[in-house]
Design an enzyme around this catalytic site. Structure first.
Site, PDB file in Angstrom:
ATOM      1  N   ARG A  71       0.846  -1.191   0.000  1.00  0.00           N
ATOM      2  CA  ARG A  71       0.000   0.000   0.000  1.00  0.00           C
ATOM      3  C   ARG A  71       0.883   1.243   0.000  1.00  0.00           C
ATOM      4  O   ARG A  71       1.950   1.256   0.636  1.00  0.00           O
ATOM      5  CB  ARG A  71      -0.842  -0.026   1.275  1.00  0.00           C
ATOM      6  CG  ARG A  71      -1.842   1.087   1.439  1.00  0.00           C
ATOM      7  CD  ARG A  71      -2.976   0.937   0.516  1.00  0.00           C
ATOM      8  NE  ARG A  71      -4.130   1.747   0.911  1.00  0.00           N
ATOM      9  CZ  ARG A  71      -5.126   2.035   0.080  1.00  0.00           C
ATOM     10  NH1 ARG A  71      -5.117   1.617  -1.172  1.00  0.00           N
ATOM     11  NH2 ARG A  71      -6.162   2.740   0.499  1.00  0.00           N
ATOM     12  N   THR A 345      -9.988   0.476  -9.503  1.00  0.00           N
ATOM     13  CA  THR A 345      -8.938  -0.373  -8.941  1.00  0.00           C
ATOM     14  C   THR A 345      -8.933  -1.588  -9.841  1.00  0.00           C
ATOM     15  O   THR A 345      -9.717  -1.648 -10.783  1.00  0.00           O
ATOM     16  CB  THR A 345      -9.300  -0.679  -7.463  1.00  0.00           C
ATOM     17  OG1 THR A 345      -9.210   0.529  -6.723  1.00  0.00           O
ATOM     18  CG2 THR A 345      -8.447  -1.725  -6.810  1.00  0.00           C
TER      19      THR A 345
HETATM   20  N1  GLY Z   1      -8.453   3.019  -3.276  1.00  0.00           N
HETATM   21  C1  GLY Z   1      -9.302   1.920  -3.123  1.00  0.00           C
HETATM   22  C2  GLY Z   1      -9.002   1.104  -1.916  1.00  0.00           C
HETATM   23  O1  GLY Z   1      -7.861   0.977  -1.555  1.00  0.00           O
HETATM   24  O2  GLY Z   1      -9.874   0.562  -1.294  1.00  0.00           O
END
Ligand code: GLY
Length: 533
Positions: A71, A345
Site C-alpha cells: 500500500r 482499482t
Molecule cells: N483506493 C481503493 C481502496 O484501496 O480501497
C-alpha cells in the site's frame, strides 16, 4: 473457461496472456501474478500501475500463506491537516487531483518482495510489459473513450506532455505507445527496485513534485518498504477464508459479514429475494459502521480486531435485526461515517497446476489516479491520499468522512477496502476471488462467495448478476442496473431507500472444480479476460 494447467483472470487480455506465458515458461502462480501486474501497468493505465500500491494474498503449494502489503504511504512531509483550507474545511480537490494527492508508491517494492516466491528472474517477468510499452498496443473502443474522457484532466494536471494525449481524439484501433514508461521499466529491469526508488526514476519523480508542489522526496522513495503481514483467516460453513489484514479493511469486513450470516439458513431464503437481500443489507450496514469507527493502519492505531471478529460481539451486533423491517444508521458513533473511495482499482486471480493460488488487488485509487504523469518517466501517480480521512468527523465533497483511526500521518498507510481473497476447501484452494470498487469491494466479494456457496449459482452468474451495496452511511441500498424489480419494491415497502446505479465491480474468479480443473471467469462488465491452458 475450463483448463487443467493454470489460469489467470485480469482486467486486460494482454495482461492475462503475459501471466499465462510465464506459467508456460515454467513459472508458478506468483510469477504469473507479477508479470500480469507489470503488463497491467502498461495496457490498463486507468488502474494498473507502478505509481500506486496493492495487496497480494496467496496460498502456496506447501500450504504456506502470504499477505503482502504494498500500500502507498504518507510522505514524511504529510500531516493531518494538509487538505484543510484556512477555515479548517477539507478541500477534496487537493487530495484527489494532481501532485499533492499522491502517496509514496508501493507497487514496485511489492513486486520485488513477492519475487521471493517466484521461480523466474524479474528480467523475464517484466519483458512483456516493456514490449507493450515500447511497441504499443491497440486500443479497444472502451479504452479510447476512457482516454478521451480524461483529456482535459491530463492537460490540467501535467507539467509535461504525456503519452495519453495526442492531437486528435483517440479512436478504436489506435496504438498507444509509451516510450518513457518503457525506459522506466528497462531501468527497473537492469537495476531492480533501485531502478524505481533511486537514481534517475526517483529524481524524475522529485523533479515532477517540484514542478507541481508535491511533497514526495528522494528519502520517501528510498525508505519505502513492502511488508509481509499475517494473513487474515477465519472459517465459514466449513470453508477457510484467507484475506488481507490492516491496512485493508477487506479481510475483517468479510469476516464480520460472513460470520454474521452463518447463523442464518440464507440459502433457503433464495438468491436476491427480499428476505436474503434485507438480511445481507443489515449485515453490511453493521460491518461498515465498525469500519468507520475502528479501522486504519494498525501500525499506527490500535484496531480492536479480536473484539470486532469475536462471536459474542457479532451476535450482539445482530441483536436488533428485525426480519422484514428496515434498520437505520443513526449516527451514534461519534458522528463518523465511512470515507469515500473511488471505484477504480483492479483485481487479478491466478492459479497453477501445483496448487499455488494468488489473489492481487492493486490500485491508483481514482481512474488514472491523480492524472499526473511523472515527466520523463511516463507513469501515473496515484491519488491514494484521498483514502485517508482528510478531516476526522467532517464530511468531504462526497458527503462522507472517516475517523481518527484513519487520519493522515507521515509513513502511515491509508485505510483500504481492497479484498483479495482465497477460499479453501479441505485446506486446498477452492475460490480465488476479488474485485475493484472502492467501498463496494468487500460487499461484492461477500456476495460472490454467498452466491456460490449458499445460493448455488454458477460462477458466471455469481460474477455477472447485478450486485447491491449498503455501507451504513449514506443510509440507502445501491442497486446495480438490472437488479430484480420485485425485490426492489419489497425492500422499499420494508422502509429502505434504494438508489439505482450503473455497473460496478469487476470480479475475477477462479474456482477449482471437483475434477481438479480450473474454471476461470472474467467479469463481463469490462474488457476483462480469462486465459489459461
Ligand atoms: N483506493 C481503493 C481502496 O484501496 O480501497
Amino acid at each position: 473457461m475450463e483448463v487443467a494447467n493454470g489460469a489467470v483472470v485480469s482486467a486486460h487480455p494482454l495482461a492475462s496472456l503475459a501471466g499465462v506465458q510465464m506459467l508456460k515458461k515454467g513459472g508458478n502462480a506468483v510469477d504469473a501474478a507479477i508479470a500480469t501486474q507489470w503488463a497491467l501497468a502498461v495496457v490498463y493505465p486507468g488502474a494498473g500501475n507502478i505509481g500506486g500500491g496493492g495487496f497480494m494474498v496467496a496460498q502456496l503449494k506447501d500450504g504456506k500463506r502470504l499477505a503482502l502489503d504494498y500500500r502507498e504511504m504518507g510522505p514524511a512531509a504529510a500531516h493531518r491537516d494538509m487538505y484543510l483550507d484556512e477555515q479548517g474545511n477539507a478541500v477534496a480537490a487537493k487530495s484527489l487531483n494532481g501532485h499533492l494527492a499522491a502517496g509514496v508508491p508501493g507497487t514496485v517494492a511489492g513486486l520485488f518482495e513477492s519475487l521471493k516466491y517466484a521461480k523466474l528472474p524479474m528480467s523475464v517477468l517484466i519483458q512483456p510489459a516493456i514490449e507493450f510499452a515500447e511497441k504499443g498496443f491497440v486500443l479497444t473502443e472502451r479504452e479510447a473513450r476512457s482516454l478521451n474522457a480524461e483529456r482535459a484532466d491530463f492537460e490540467k494536471y501535467n507539467t509535461r506532455p504525456t503519452a495519453f494525449v495526442k492531437q486528435n481524439a483517440w479512436k478504436t484501433g489506435d496504438t498507444l505507445v509509451q516510450t518513457e514508461l518503457a525506459n522506466t521499466l528497462k531501468r527497473i529491469q537492469q537495476a531492480g527496485s533501485k531502478g524505481f526508488y533511486e537514481g534517475e526514476t526517483a529524481e524524475l519523480v522529485v523533479a515532477e513534485m517540484k514542478r507541481g508542489n508535491g511533497i514526495i522526496s528522494l528519502s520517501d522513495l528510498k525508505n519505502y518498504k513492502a511488508k509481509f503481514r499475517e494473513p487474515f483467516t477465519f472459517h465459514y460453513r466449513g470453508y477457510e477464508v484467507l484475506g488481507m489484514p490492516m491496512p485493508s479493511s477487506g479481510g475483517l469486513l468479510l469476516n464480520q459479514m460472513l460470520k454474521m450470516t452463518e447463523p442464518f439458513d440464507i440459502g433457503s431464503m433464495g438468491f436476491q429475494t427480499p428476505a436474503s437481500v434485507q438480511l445481507m443489507t443489515e449485515i453490511e450496514r453493521r460491518a461498515y459502521a465498525d469500519r468507520a469507527k475502528y479501522m486504519g493502519d494498525a501500525d499506527f492505531y490500535k484496531v480492536p480486531v479480536a473484539q470486532l471478529r469475536s462471536d459474542t460481539y457479532l451476535k450482539s451486533r445482530m441483536a436488533d435485526y428485525k426480519s422484514g423491517l428496515a434498520g437505520n444508521s443513526t449516527v451514534t458513533r461519534e458522528g463518523i461515517v465511512p470515507g469515500y473511495e473511488s471505484e477504480e482499482t483492479t483485481h487479478l486471480s491466478v492459479i497453477d497446476k501445483d496448487g499455488n493460488a494468488v489473489a492481487v488487488t492493486t490500485t491508483l485509487n481514482g481512474g488514472y489516479g491523480s492524472r499526473t504523469v511523472v515527466g520523463g518517466a511516463g507513469f501515473l501517480l496515484n491519488n491514494e491520499m484521498d483514502d485517508f480521512s482528510a478531516k476526522p468527523g467532517s464530511p468531504n465533497m462526497f458527503g462522507a468522512v472517516g475517523g481518527k483511526a484513519n487520519a493522515i500521518a507521515p509513513g502511515k498507510r491509508m485505510l483500504s477496502s481492497m479484498a483479495p481473497t482465497i477460499v479453501l476447501k479441505n485446506g486446498k484452494p477452492y475460490l480465488v476471488v476479488g474485485t475493484p470498487g472502492g467501498t463496494t469491494i468487500p460487499t461484492s466479494v461477500y456476495q460472490n462467495i454467498l452466491n456460490i456457496i449458499d445460493f448455488g449459482l454458477s460462477t458466471e452468474d455469481a460474477v455477472n448478476r447485478p450486485k447491491f451495496h449498503h455501507q451504513w452511511l449514506p443510509d440507502r441500498i445501491d442497486l446495480e442496473k438490472g437488479f430484480n424489480e420485485t425485490t426492489k419494491q419489497a425492500l422499499e415497502k420494508m422502509g429502505y431507500k434504494t438508489n439505482e446505479r450503473g455497473a460496478y465491480s469487476r470480479s475475477e474468479i477462479i474456482k477449482v472444480l471437483p475434477n481438479g480443473k480450473f474454471e476461470a471467469v472474467a467479469d463481463r462488465r469490462g474488457d476483462d479476460s480469462a486465459a489459461g491452458y
